[in-house]
Design a protein around this motif. Structure first.
Motif, PDB file in Angstrom:
ATOM      1  N   GLY A 241      -3.125   8.602  14.936  1.00 17.83           N
ATOM      2  CA  GLY A 241      -2.306   7.421  14.760  1.00 17.83           C
ATOM      3  C   GLY A 241      -1.383   7.404  13.567  1.00 17.83           C
ATOM      4  O   GLY A 241      -1.353   8.304  12.723  1.00 17.83           O
ATOM      5  N   ASN A 242      -0.608   6.311  13.541  1.00 17.17           N
ATOM      6  CA  ASN A 242       0.311   6.056  12.440  1.00 17.17           C
ATOM      7  C   ASN A 242      -0.456   5.741  11.161  1.00 17.17           C
ATOM      8  O   ASN A 242      -1.639   5.403  11.191  1.00 17.17           O
ATOM      9  CB  ASN A 242       1.175   4.840  12.778  1.00 17.17           C
ATOM     10  CG  ASN A 242       2.080   5.080  13.956  1.00 17.17           C
ATOM     11  OD1 ASN A 242       3.150   5.647  13.832  1.00 17.17           O
ATOM     12  ND2 ASN A 242       1.653   4.629  15.138  1.00 17.17           N
ATOM     13  N   VAL A 243       0.235   5.808  10.049  1.00 17.96           N
ATOM     14  CA  VAL A 243      -0.338   5.282   8.823  1.00 17.96           C
ATOM     15  C   VAL A 243      -0.575   3.792   9.043  1.00 17.96           C
ATOM     16  O   VAL A 243       0.228   3.101   9.669  1.00 17.96           O
ATOM     17  CB  VAL A 243       0.585   5.542   7.617  1.00 17.96           C
ATOM     18  CG1 VAL A 243       1.925   4.837   7.762  1.00 17.96           C
ATOM     19  CG2 VAL A 243      -0.094   5.153   6.316  1.00 17.96           C
ATOM     20  N   ALA A 244      -1.713   3.286   8.565  1.00 14.23           N
ATOM     21  CA  ALA A 244      -2.102   1.903   8.830  1.00 14.23           C
ATOM     22  C   ALA A 244      -1.305   0.925   7.974  1.00 14.23           C
ATOM     23  O   ALA A 244      -1.148   1.119   6.768  1.00 14.23           O
ATOM     24  CB  ALA A 244      -3.593   1.727   8.573  1.00 14.23           C
ATOM     25  N   SER A 245      -0.840  -0.150   8.601  1.00 13.49           N
ATOM     26  CA  SER A 245      -0.075  -1.166   7.868  1.00 13.49           C
ATOM     27  C   SER A 245      -0.854  -1.720   6.683  1.00 13.49           C
ATOM     28  O   SER A 245      -0.303  -1.938   5.602  1.00 13.49           O
ATOM     29  CB  SER A 245       0.291  -2.315   8.816  1.00 13.49           C
ATOM     30  OG  SER A 245       1.096  -1.876   9.874  1.00 13.49           O
ATOM     31  N   LEU A 249       0.424  -1.685   2.905  1.00 19.37           N
ATOM     32  CA  LEU A 249       0.623  -2.913   2.136  1.00 19.37           C
ATOM     33  C   LEU A 249      -0.166  -2.883   0.826  1.00 19.37           C
ATOM     34  O   LEU A 249       0.307  -3.374  -0.200  1.00 19.37           O
ATOM     35  CB  LEU A 249       0.218  -4.122   2.978  1.00 19.37           C
ATOM     36  CG  LEU A 249       1.137  -4.404   4.179  1.00 19.37           C
ATOM     37  CD1 LEU A 249       0.510  -5.440   5.102  1.00 19.37           C
ATOM     38  CD2 LEU A 249       2.513  -4.863   3.707  1.00 19.37           C
ATOM     39  N   THR A 250      -1.351  -2.298   0.870  1.00 14.52           N
ATOM     40  CA  THR A 250      -2.147  -2.153  -0.356  1.00 14.52           C
ATOM     41  C   THR A 250      -1.441  -1.245  -1.354  1.00 14.52           C
ATOM     42  O   THR A 250      -1.396  -1.519  -2.563  1.00 14.52           O
ATOM     43  CB  THR A 250      -3.541  -1.601  -0.019  1.00 14.52           C
ATOM     44  OG1 THR A 250      -4.201  -2.486   0.896  1.00 14.52           O
ATOM     45  CG2 THR A 250      -4.397  -1.450  -1.267  1.00 14.52           C
ATOM     46  N   LEU A 251      -0.875  -0.150  -0.850  1.00 21.29           N
ATOM     47  CA  LEU A 251      -0.143   0.775  -1.722  1.00 21.29           C
ATOM     48  C   LEU A 251       1.121   0.108  -2.265  1.00 21.29           C
ATOM     49  O   LEU A 251       1.442   0.242  -3.459  1.00 21.29           O
ATOM     50  CB  LEU A 251       0.215   2.050  -0.963  1.00 21.29           C
ATOM     51  CG  LEU A 251       0.965   3.124  -1.757  1.00 21.29           C
ATOM     52  CD1 LEU A 251       0.143   3.620  -2.939  1.00 21.29           C
ATOM     53  CD2 LEU A 251       1.350   4.296  -0.854  1.00 21.29           C
ATOM     54  N   PHE A 252       1.840  -0.608  -1.415  1.00 20.01           N
ATOM     55  CA  PHE A 252       3.024  -1.337  -1.873  1.00 20.01           C
ATOM     56  C   PHE A 252       2.654  -2.277  -3.021  1.00 20.01           C
ATOM     57  O   PHE A 252       3.374  -2.369  -4.021  1.00 20.01           O
ATOM     58  CB  PHE A 252       3.613  -2.157  -0.719  1.00 20.01           C
ATOM     59  CG  PHE A 252       4.623  -1.427   0.123  1.00 20.01           C
ATOM     60  CD1 PHE A 252       4.564  -0.069   0.299  1.00 20.01           C
ATOM     61  CD2 PHE A 252       5.637  -2.126   0.755  1.00 20.01           C
ATOM     62  CE1 PHE A 252       5.484   0.605   1.081  1.00 20.01           C
ATOM     63  CE2 PHE A 252       6.572  -1.470   1.535  1.00 20.01           C
ATOM     64  CZ  PHE A 252       6.497  -0.107   1.696  1.00 20.01           C
TER      65      PHE A 252
END
Length: 303
Positions: A241-245, A249-252
């Motif tokens: 899968g894709n990187v998890a939203s 958001l936590t990294l952002f």
């Protein structure tokens, strides 16, 4: 700027077809969580991607007028005609740094894919539609092996010459690493303005967040992600899968980048969807956020 790709890339490769009405509910939930840019459909032949067979119907039911932008993937002129009728905001066009991958995925080589994009670009001229050019297999091709960053750079030049508005580097099978991401960005940022560059990481080998951190440190701000890390590429063996939203958001947040998106609500949306589909939740941040919420709800008492 986070683009939520749950509805397209997150659901596209599933063996289960999610009903149109459930997709609309998912759009509404994501908007309520603060998502304002959503990739919702792929305008391809339904025999190739049956999970996207309802693209035209879905787009007639999308909630409009809330400052939300919608996009969809287009592979050829026929798909672009459908896209234009759907009245979406941006089209994602695709080329790959591997002719073998393109032959198996789109039945063409790089020259053929670029020719199709030129036709798509002609159709959108004079409209409000934007075009995002995606370059797949930026790090490794499942058939040809490692990809030279210079090959990706040449495709960036070609896409810009065709007139795309921005370019996304896609790690189709999730084989990128932080050092490889740095090398690729060193090559690409000599050719593509920073504010026109985005990334689309898959997490097959657990490197997506580390790769994204490298991209954020380089100044990249356009990022694709899917709730709970859903998705994958049906044309790439072993791709998950894709990187998890929620992880993004936590990294952002750690970088001090505000998105206006409620990570906890996205976690709840993703967890609910995973339960419906019988799929695991691939997001570490989601599991932590949901556990913390449960403790708050129960006051720490699990009895």
């Amino acid at each position: 700027m986070l683009t939520d790709v749950t509805l397209r890339d997150g659901l596209q490769s599933l063996p289960t077809v999610v009903p149109t009405q459930r997709k609309i509910e998912l759009v509404q939930e994501l908007i309520a969580a603060g998502c304002s840019r959503l990739e919702v459909a792929s305008f391809v032949h339904q025999k190739l991607v049956p999970t996207m067979a309802d693209a035209d119907t879905l787009c007639t039911q999308l909630p409009r007028g809330r400052g939300v932008a919608y996009g969809g993937v287009v592979l050829d002129v026929r798909g672009m005609h459908r896209f234009m009728a759907a009245d979406l905001d941006w089209a994602g066009v695709v080329v790959a740094a591997s002719d073998t991958f393109l032959a198996r995925n789109q039945r063409c080589d790089k020259a053929g894919a670029l020719e199709r994009i030129a036709g798509i670009e002609q159709l959108r001229r004079g409209s409000r539609v934007r075009i995002s050019g995606y370059i797949g297999c930026c790090f490794v091709c499942p058939y040809e092996g490692a990809i030279d960053p210079a090959r990706v750079g040449e495709l960036c030049d070609a896409l810009l010459q065709l007139g795309v508005d921005d370019i996304y580097l896609a790690d189709t099978i999730g084989r990128g690493t932080p050092p490889a991401t740095r090398r690729l960005l060193d090559e690409v940022l000599r050719r593509v303005p920073l504010d026109r560059l985005g990334v689309h990481f898959h997490d097959t080998y657990g490197q997506a967040i580390a790769n994204l951190d490298v991209a954020l440190l380089a100044g990249v701000r356009r990022v694709d992600a899917a709730a709970s890390g859903l998705g994958g590429c049906m044309f790439a063996p072993g791709a998950s899968g894709n990187v998890a939203s929620e992880d993004v958001l936590t990294l952002f947040d750690g970088h001090g980048l505000a998105t206006g998106i409620d990570a906890r609500r996205v976690a709840q949306i993703g967890q609910s969807l995973c339960r419906e589909l019988g799929l695991p939740n691939f997001s570490n941040a989601s599991r932590a956020l949901l556990a913390a919420q449960e403790i708050l709800n129960t006051g720490g008492n699990r009895e």
